[in-house]
Design an enzyme around this catalytic site. Sequence first.
Site, PDB file in Angstrom:
ATOM      1  N   LYS A 164      -3.508  -9.975  -9.921  1.00  0.00           N
ATOM      2  CA  LYS A 164      -4.632 -10.145  -9.001  1.00  0.00           C
ATOM      3  C   LYS A 164      -5.681  -9.064  -9.272  1.00  0.00           C
ATOM      4  O   LYS A 164      -5.324  -7.892  -9.402  1.00  0.00           O
ATOM      5  CB  LYS A 164      -4.124 -10.009  -7.552  1.00  0.00           C
ATOM      6  CG  LYS A 164      -5.221 -10.159  -6.507  1.00  0.00           C
ATOM      7  CD  LYS A 164      -4.766  -9.715  -5.115  1.00  0.00           C
ATOM      8  CE  LYS A 164      -5.356  -8.376  -4.718  1.00  0.00           C
ATOM      9  NZ  LYS A 164      -6.142  -8.310  -3.485  1.00  0.00           N
ATOM     10  N   LYS A 220       0.833  -1.202   0.000  1.00  0.00           N
ATOM     11  CA  LYS A 220       0.000   0.000   0.000  1.00  0.00           C
ATOM     12  C   LYS A 220       0.863   1.245   0.000  1.00  0.00           C
ATOM     13  O   LYS A 220       0.543   2.237  -0.655  1.00  0.00           O
ATOM     14  CB  LYS A 220      -0.962  -0.015   1.179  1.00  0.00           C
ATOM     15  CG  LYS A 220      -2.093  -1.018   0.957  1.00  0.00           C
ATOM     16  CD  LYS A 220      -3.044  -1.087   2.138  1.00  0.00           C
ATOM     17  CE  LYS A 220      -4.148  -2.100   1.864  1.00  0.00           C
ATOM     18  NZ  LYS A 220      -4.842  -2.508   3.096  1.00  0.00           N
ATOM     19  N   LYS A 269      -9.159  -3.369  -6.749  1.00  0.00           N
ATOM     20  CA  LYS A 269      -9.630  -2.033  -7.108  1.00  0.00           C
ATOM     21  C   LYS A 269      -8.458  -1.062  -7.249  1.00  0.00           C
ATOM     22  O   LYS A 269      -8.565  -0.059  -7.929  1.00  0.00           O
ATOM     23  CB  LYS A 269     -10.683  -1.510  -6.133  1.00  0.00           C
ATOM     24  CG  LYS A 269     -10.205  -1.379  -4.716  1.00  0.00           C
ATOM     25  CD  LYS A 269     -11.336  -0.973  -3.803  1.00  0.00           C
ATOM     26  CE  LYS A 269     -10.990  -1.241  -2.362  1.00  0.00           C
ATOM     27  NZ  LYS A 269     -10.951  -2.679  -2.019  1.00  0.00           N
TER      28      LYS A 269
HETATM   29  P1  ADP Z   1      -8.837  -5.078  -3.180  1.00  0.00           P
HETATM   30  O1  ADP Z   1      -7.563  -5.811  -3.501  1.00  0.00           O
HETATM   31  O2  ADP Z   1      -9.665  -4.854  -4.401  1.00  0.00           O
HETATM   32  O3  ADP Z   1      -8.583  -3.807  -2.408  1.00  0.00           O
HETATM   33  P2  ADP Z   1      -9.647  -6.122  -0.641  1.00  0.00           P
HETATM   34  O4  ADP Z   1      -8.224  -6.121  -0.202  1.00  0.00           O
HETATM   35  O5  ADP Z   1     -10.578  -5.124  -0.064  1.00  0.00           O
HETATM   36  O6  ADP Z   1      -9.684  -6.041  -2.241  1.00  0.00           O
HETATM   37  O7  ADP Z   1     -10.204  -7.593  -0.391  1.00  0.00           O
HETATM   38  C1  ADP Z   1     -11.419  -7.942   0.236  1.00  0.00           C
HETATM   39  C2  ADP Z   1     -11.568  -9.452   0.287  1.00  0.00           C
HETATM   40  O8  ADP Z   1     -11.615  -9.981  -1.051  1.00  0.00           O
HETATM   41  C3  ADP Z   1     -10.397 -10.187   0.950  1.00  0.00           C
HETATM   42  O9  ADP Z   1     -10.884 -11.325   1.629  1.00  0.00           O
HETATM   43  C4  ADP Z   1      -9.531 -10.597  -0.195  1.00  0.00           C
HETATM   44  O10 ADP Z   1      -8.751 -11.730   0.096  1.00  0.00           O
HETATM   45  C5  ADP Z   1     -10.556 -10.894  -1.273  1.00  0.00           C
HETATM   46  N1  ADP Z   1      -9.993 -10.627  -2.606  1.00  0.00           N
HETATM   47  C6  ADP Z   1      -9.662  -9.413  -3.108  1.00  0.00           C
HETATM   48  N2  ADP Z   1      -9.194  -9.523  -4.363  1.00  0.00           N
HETATM   49  C7  ADP Z   1      -9.235 -10.849  -4.670  1.00  0.00           C
HETATM   50  C8  ADP Z   1      -8.885 -11.616  -5.823  1.00  0.00           C
HETATM   51  N3  ADP Z   1      -8.427 -11.031  -6.928  1.00  0.00           N
HETATM   52  N4  ADP Z   1      -9.041 -12.957  -5.771  1.00  0.00           N
HETATM   53  C9  ADP Z   1      -9.522 -13.574  -4.655  1.00  0.00           C
HETATM   54  N5  ADP Z   1      -9.879 -12.901  -3.536  1.00  0.00           N
HETATM   55  C10 ADP Z   1      -9.736 -11.560  -3.528  1.00  0.00           C
END
Ligand code: ADP
Length: 321
Positions: free
Chosen positions: A190, A110, A193
């Site tokens: 991956k 981050k 957002k």
């Molecule tokens: P982002 O990476 O979009 O900010 P978050 O970190 O808020 O997403 O993740 C929220 C939940 O969704 C967590 O449990 C995370 O492990 C899951 N998650 C986020 N992106 C993925 C992905 N590409 N594949 C599988 N799980 C994901």
Amino acid sequence: MRILSGIQPSGRLHIGNYFGMMEPSIRLQDEGEAYYFIADYHALTSTHDPAALRENVRNLAIDFLACGLDPGKATFWRQSDVPEVTELAWILSCVTPMGLLERAVSYKDKVSQGLSPSHGLFAYPVLQAADILIFDSNVVPVGRDQKQHLEVTRDIAQKFNDRYGEGLLVIPEPRIREETAMVPGLDGRKMSKSYDNAIDLFEETEKKLRSKIMKIVTDSTPVEASKDPEESYIVQLYRLFATPDEVAEMEASFRAGGQGYGHYKQQLFEHVRDHFAPMRERREALLKDAAYIDDVLAEGAKKAHAQARRTMDRVRAAVGM
Ligand code: ADP
Ligand code: TRP
């Protein structure tokens, strides 16, 4: 068995969030006592606009309910309605070695993306540990990117038990499903957002959904040529939505050649659209029912609060308060 998971209200949900965290959580609500919450304290590390935070909390509640979270089975609340977690986070901070947090990949990620490194961002995993430990959670369904945070939680719980008494805190297990642990985004990294590579769970229109899917990165293999399905993000995404037979058919067609990538993207689009259609319908109804959302979260907060207070009585006594 107590199952717990949380998700930050930090913007629109995407299909990585759905398959990594939401769908497994929804499935597990039939297998034990389910506790799911909206991590708004955590979102303060990145969302600094109060109106946006409020709106994101509401939208997340609506989307999760639309996807099948059943408040008759699962306790569902907003993290900040149970402020005891911040108290536990402080107590846990005092058993957490700095080195454990300095190794956290998510923090380093981050900061490298330009988020200013506040103390809150650094201490994020301690608050997450408090979320999990205050509810005596056994199982935590998350995507693979949360694996390290779960390891930190287990370490902190063990340190606390070593200092104050074995068995005081329950050591939780992550539940990460191999097939959905890392959903790829449009560019194959991956889906996130933060990478501008996400397909939203609820794109505003079908046209937008289709045009997103058409943007999935492909190589320049000519239409007639054989293509390797193992190398394709289209196939990887298709596996999440299609039956094994449909997947086998697409893989065979890739190998045979004769179709362009656009053809496969269209098939993927139709599956994604149909998969989320019933949820989209429920979501439309929930958007009109603000009182219901408030009631669900208030009821959830009441139950979560009672449980959190019980753990805090035990923890306070153990540390000498
Ligand atoms: P982002 O990476 O979009 O900010 P978050 O970190 O808020 O997403 O993740 C929220 C939940 O969704 C967590 O449990 C995370 O492990 C899951 N998650 C986020 N992106 C993925 C992905 N590409 N594949 C599988 N799980 C994901
Ligand atoms: N850190 C998690 C994420 O970014 C959200 C979260 C906060 C969480 N507290 C939690 C997940 C407790 C599981 C359990 O997605």
